[in-house]
Motif scaffolding. Structure first.
Motif, PDB file in Angstrom:
ATOM      1  N   ILE A  63       0.860  -1.205   0.000  1.00  0.00           N
ATOM      2  CA  ILE A  63       0.000   0.000   0.000  1.00  0.00           C
ATOM      3  C   ILE A  63       0.890   1.247   0.000  1.00  0.00           C
ATOM      4  CG2 ILE A  63      -1.583   1.399   1.418  1.00  0.00           C
ATOM      5  CD1 ILE A  63      -2.892  -1.215   2.365  1.00  0.00           C
ATOM      6  N   LEU A  64       1.882   1.252   0.893  1.00  0.00           N
ATOM      7  CA  LEU A  64       2.745   2.443   0.988  1.00  0.00           C
ATOM      8  C   LEU A  64       3.583   2.628  -0.265  1.00  0.00           C
ATOM      9  CD1 LEU A  64       4.034   2.509   4.675  1.00  0.00           C
ATOM     10  CD2 LEU A  64       2.266   3.925   3.629  1.00  0.00           C
ATOM     11  N   HIS A  65       4.040   1.534  -0.860  1.00  0.00           N
ATOM     12  CA  HIS A  65       4.852   1.627  -2.072  1.00  0.00           C
ATOM     13  C   HIS A  65       4.032   2.268  -3.190  1.00  0.00           C
ATOM     14  CE1 HIS A  65       7.339   0.323  -5.505  1.00  0.00           C
ATOM     15  NE2 HIS A  65       8.333   0.354  -4.636  1.00  0.00           N
ATOM     16  N   THR A  66       2.784   1.821  -3.304  1.00  0.00           N
ATOM     17  CA  THR A  66       1.909   2.378  -4.345  1.00  0.00           C
ATOM     18  C   THR A  66       1.684   3.874  -4.098  1.00  0.00           C
ATOM     19  OG1 THR A  66       0.821   0.248  -4.464  1.00  0.00           O
ATOM     20  CG2 THR A  66      -0.360   2.095  -5.459  1.00  0.00           C
ATOM     21  N   LEU A  67       1.378   4.227  -2.848  1.00  0.00           N
ATOM     22  CA  LEU A  67       1.115   5.647  -2.551  1.00  0.00           C
ATOM     23  C   LEU A  67       2.380   6.485  -2.729  1.00  0.00           C
ATOM     24  CD1 LEU A  67      -1.134   5.366   0.652  1.00  0.00           C
ATOM     25  CD2 LEU A  67      -1.873   6.037  -1.639  1.00  0.00           C
ATOM     26  N   VAL A  95      13.696   1.746   0.227  1.00  0.00           N
ATOM     27  CA  VAL A  95      13.022   1.168  -0.942  1.00  0.00           C
ATOM     28  C   VAL A  95      11.669   1.855  -1.160  1.00  0.00           C
ATOM     29  CG1 VAL A  95      12.048  -0.958  -1.940  1.00  0.00           C
ATOM     30  CG2 VAL A  95      14.177  -1.069  -0.611  1.00  0.00           C
ATOM     31  N   LEU A  96      11.002   2.176  -0.088  1.00  0.00           N
ATOM     32  CA  LEU A  96       9.691   2.837  -0.212  1.00  0.00           C
ATOM     33  C   LEU A  96       9.819   4.284  -0.674  1.00  0.00           C
ATOM     34  CD1 LEU A  96       7.821   1.641   3.026  1.00  0.00           C
ATOM     35  CD2 LEU A  96       7.220   1.097   0.664  1.00  0.00           C
ATOM     36  N   GLY A  97      10.984   4.860  -0.502  1.00  0.00           N
ATOM     37  CA  GLY A  97      11.138   6.285  -0.815  1.00  0.00           C
ATOM     38  C   GLY A  97      10.496   7.154   0.250  1.00  0.00           C
ATOM     39  N   LEU A  98      10.468   6.652   1.497  1.00  0.00           N
ATOM     40  CA  LEU A  98       9.885   7.428   2.597  1.00  0.00           C
ATOM     41  C   LEU A  98      10.930   7.629   3.684  1.00  0.00           C
ATOM     42  CD1 LEU A  98       6.431   5.597   2.733  1.00  0.00           C
ATOM     43  CD2 LEU A  98       6.854   7.906   1.860  1.00  0.00           C
ATOM     44  N   ARG A  99      10.767   8.729   4.412  1.00  0.00           N
ATOM     45  CA  ARG A  99      11.724   9.125   5.438  1.00  0.00           C
ATOM     46  C   ARG A  99      11.208   8.691   6.801  1.00  0.00           C
ATOM     47  NH1 ARG A  99      10.525  13.622   7.233  1.00  0.00           N
ATOM     48  NH2 ARG A  99       9.446  14.212   5.341  1.00  0.00           N
ATOM     49  N   LEU A 100      12.106   8.167   7.637  1.00  0.00           N
ATOM     50  CA  LEU A 100      11.691   7.884   9.013  1.00  0.00           C
ATOM     51  C   LEU A 100      11.930   9.149   9.829  1.00  0.00           C
ATOM     52  CD1 LEU A 100      13.076   4.239   9.269  1.00  0.00           C
ATOM     53  CD2 LEU A 100      10.685   4.954   9.060  1.00  0.00           C
ATOM     54  N   PRO A 101      10.956   9.532  10.678  1.00  0.00           N
ATOM     55  CA  PRO A 101      11.007  10.870  11.290  1.00  0.00           C
ATOM     56  C   PRO A 101      11.948  10.950  12.489  1.00  0.00           C
ATOM     57  CG  PRO A 101       9.056   9.697  12.014  1.00  0.00           C
ATOM     58  CD  PRO A 101       9.752   8.789  11.057  1.00  0.00           C
ATOM     59  N   ASP A 102      13.221  10.683  12.249  1.00  0.00           N
ATOM     60  CA  ASP A 102      14.185  10.709  13.352  1.00  0.00           C
ATOM     61  C   ASP A 102      15.513  11.256  12.830  1.00  0.00           C
ATOM     62  OD1 ASP A 102      15.999  10.271  15.357  1.00  0.00           O
ATOM     63  OD2 ASP A 102      15.591   8.132  15.569  1.00  0.00           O
ATOM     64  N   PRO A 103      15.844  12.510  13.193  1.00  0.00           N
ATOM     65  CA  PRO A 103      17.083  13.104  12.675  1.00  0.00           C
ATOM     66  C   PRO A 103      18.336  12.400  13.200  1.00  0.00           C
ATOM     67  CG  PRO A 103      16.015  14.559  14.284  1.00  0.00           C
ATOM     68  CD  PRO A 103      15.082  13.421  14.050  1.00  0.00           C
ATOM     69  N   ASP A 104      18.200  11.636  14.274  1.00  0.00           N
ATOM     70  CA  ASP A 104      19.385  10.973  14.850  1.00  0.00           C
ATOM     71  C   ASP A 104      19.611   9.565  14.311  1.00  0.00           C
ATOM     72  OD1 ASP A 104      19.889  13.182  16.454  1.00  0.00           O
ATOM     73  OD2 ASP A 104      18.454  12.490  17.966  1.00  0.00           O
ATOM     74  N   LEU A 105      18.797   9.177  13.362  1.00  0.00           N
ATOM     75  CA  LEU A 105      18.905   7.816  12.830  1.00  0.00           C
ATOM     76  C   LEU A 105      20.108   7.717  11.897  1.00  0.00           C
ATOM     77  CD1 LEU A 105      17.155   5.204  12.925  1.00  0.00           C
ATOM     78  CD2 LEU A 105      15.975   6.064  10.911  1.00  0.00           C
ATOM     79  N   ARG A 106      21.101   6.956  12.277  1.00  0.00           N
ATOM     80  CA  ARG A 106      22.229   6.749  11.352  1.00  0.00           C
ATOM     81  C   ARG A 106      22.964   5.463  11.685  1.00  0.00           C
ATOM     82  NH1 ARG A 106      23.525  11.231  14.206  1.00  0.00           N
ATOM     83  NH2 ARG A 106      22.766  12.512  12.490  1.00  0.00           N
ATOM     84  N   TRP A 107      23.582   4.898  10.636  1.00  0.00           N
ATOM     85  CA  TRP A 107      24.326   3.633  10.775  1.00  0.00           C
ATOM     86  C   TRP A 107      25.546   3.854  11.658  1.00  0.00           C
ATOM     87  CZ3 TRP A 107      23.639  -1.282  10.531  1.00  0.00           C
ATOM     88  CH2 TRP A 107      24.741  -2.141  10.455  1.00  0.00           C
ATOM     89  N   ASN A 108      25.726   2.958  12.600  1.00  0.00           N
ATOM     90  CA  ASN A 108      26.896   3.030  13.462  1.00  0.00           C
ATOM     91  C   ASN A 108      27.777   1.813  13.149  1.00  0.00           C
ATOM     92  OD1 ASN A 108      28.697   2.668  15.597  1.00  0.00           O
ATOM     93  ND2 ASN A 108      27.333   3.669  17.068  1.00  0.00           N
ATOM     94  N   PRO A 109      28.873   2.038  12.399  1.00  0.00           N
ATOM     95  CA  PRO A 109      29.681   0.888  11.956  1.00  0.00           C
ATOM     96  C   PRO A 109      30.337   0.159  13.128  1.00  0.00           C
ATOM     97  CG  PRO A 109      30.709   2.968  11.303  1.00  0.00           C
ATOM     98  CD  PRO A 109      29.399   3.317  11.931  1.00  0.00           C
ATOM     99  N   GLU A 110      30.603   0.890  14.212  1.00  0.00           N
ATOM    100  CA  GLU A 110      31.229   0.210  15.357  1.00  0.00           C
ATOM    101  C   GLU A 110      30.285  -0.780  16.016  1.00  0.00           C
ATOM    102  OE1 GLU A 110      32.871   3.353  17.857  1.00  0.00           O
ATOM    103  OE2 GLU A 110      33.811   4.028  15.975  1.00  0.00           O
ATOM    104  N   ARG A 111      29.044  -0.346  16.163  1.00  0.00           N
ATOM    105  CA  ARG A 111      28.067  -1.247  16.793  1.00  0.00           C
ATOM    106  C   ARG A 111      27.498  -2.252  15.799  1.00  0.00           C
ATOM    107  NH1 ARG A 111      23.382  -0.288  19.427  1.00  0.00           N
ATOM    108  NH2 ARG A 111      22.657   1.286  17.955  1.00  0.00           N
TER     109      ARG A 111
END
Ligand code: BYC
Length: 314
Positions: free
Chosen positions: A168-172, A238-254
């Motif tokens: 549904i979200l992909h279509t929208l 893949v959906l082309g949507l943003r998750l509403p969290d400015p602090d979200l980022r990959w942590n290579p150490e963890r």
């Protein structure tokens, strides 16, 4: 020796990662905790039908309507498997429903949020069912046999639910700008409540330690929350949507995604009954129960008649 001491036998089964079955001896606190968790789970499935039921008459096509109806019916089925699993512990479904209706038992916080647009059906499927899968797959290995077995089928169905939400979200998201915005708005509203579904942080979780020792829970609330975030971020891309969290980022150490602080005061308020829809959900649930009384009476009368007929034949 194990045959003589039921407590030792129970512990030996837990230590061997075996399954406790209904007729086995179990510590009263183990039974109590399972009843609490399974009942809360069953109630969540039943109350979880409401936010989606809200959209069955307004689904945008016959296909979408048929899929949504099937999903909501699956949830009724999940509730029934779970009440049946709880009944093997010596409680009655009617008793559990009374406890839900008078507030002695809870249901998941997530179902106290409103479903404002069609995109919410996508966000619930993708995020809420996605979180449910992460939480529930380990319960397929729960130490209590009937709960573990009920979870296997439930998880298969949840995975279909999650995909229908994603679709549904992909279509929208790939539709008109207005449709894309609607999808983004739904994700903005459902993201944080979905993270709260996993429960309070580990240090504030009252039951986790004991439940993990007993093999009821296999992972802590925070471990599962992290697993959900790690799984969901690439899907959002893949959906082309943003998750509403400015602090979200990959942590290579963890080797995990870092994410922003969750406002757990919101979770505790919702659990206490002060979420946006708690009162409405409970009022609708109680009304459905009252209006369904004649069905329960008819079913009981029919079962009694069949039993009497069988006795006559025997
Ligand atoms: N909402 O010690 P903790 C679904 C309560 S159905 C409300 O960490 P525990 C779906 C907790 O009960 C989703 N209450 O507890 C259906 C405890 O209070 P009590 C439901 C919550 O049990 C239809 C207190 O906070 N899934 O996915 O170790 C359509 C302290 O917490 C919540 C299940 O029920 C919450 N979010 O861990 C779509 C799965 N979180 O009882 C989807 C089975 C915590 O002492 N349940 N509380 O008064 C579990 O896995 C665990 O019970 C939980 C909580 C992880 C939820």
């Amino acid at each position: 020796m194990h045959d003589h001491d039921p407590e030792e036998r129970f512990q030996a089964i837990i230590d061997d990662d075996g399954r406790i079955e209904p007729r086995d001896w179990m510590p009263p606190a183990y039974r109590k905790s399972l009843i609490r968790q399974i009942a809360q789970h069953a109630h969540s499935e039943i109350i979880g039908m409401q936010p989606e039921g809200n959209w069955i008459t307004r689904a945008p096509s016959l296909r979408r309507k048929a899929i949504l109806m099937a999903k909501v019916q699956d949830e009724a089925g999940h509730g029934l498997y779970l009440y049946a699993a709880a009944e093997t512990l010596g409680v009655d479904r009617a008793e559990l429903l009374d406890m839900l209706h008078d507030g002695r038992q809870k249901y998941s916080s997530i179902f106290n949020y409103p479903t404002l647009t069609w995109a919410d059906m996508g966000a619930i499927g993708w995020l809420v069912d996605g979180a449910a899968i992460v939480n529930q797959v380990p319960i397929c290995r729960c130490s209590y046999g009937p709960y573990a077995r009920a979870m296997i089928r439930i998880c298969k169905e949840e995975s279909f639910h999650q995909r229908q939400g994603f679709e549904i979200l992909h279509t929208l998201s790939h539709g008109t700008p207005a449709q894309h915005d609607m999808a983004q708005d739904a994700v903005d509203r459902w993201w944080w409540p979905s993270l709260m579904m996993f429960g309070p942080p580990d240090q504030e979780s009252t039951h986790s330690e004991q439940s993990m020792r007993w093999g009821i829970k296999r992972f802590s609330n925070d471990e599962l929350r992290q697993r959900f975030v790690d799984m969901t971020v690439p899907q959002a891309e893949v959906l082309g949507l943003r998750l509403p969290d400015p602090d979200l980022r990959w942590n290579p150490e963890r080797g995990h995604y870092d994410f922003g602080e969750i406002d757990f005061t919101e979770l505790f308020e919702v659990i206490k009954g002060n979420g946006p829809c708690n009162r409405q959900r409970m009022a609708d649930r109680r009304r459905a129960h009252e209006e369904g009384e004649w069905v329960r009476e008819a079913a009981a009368a029919y079962a009694a008649k069949r039993a009497a007929q069988r006795e006559e034949v025997a």
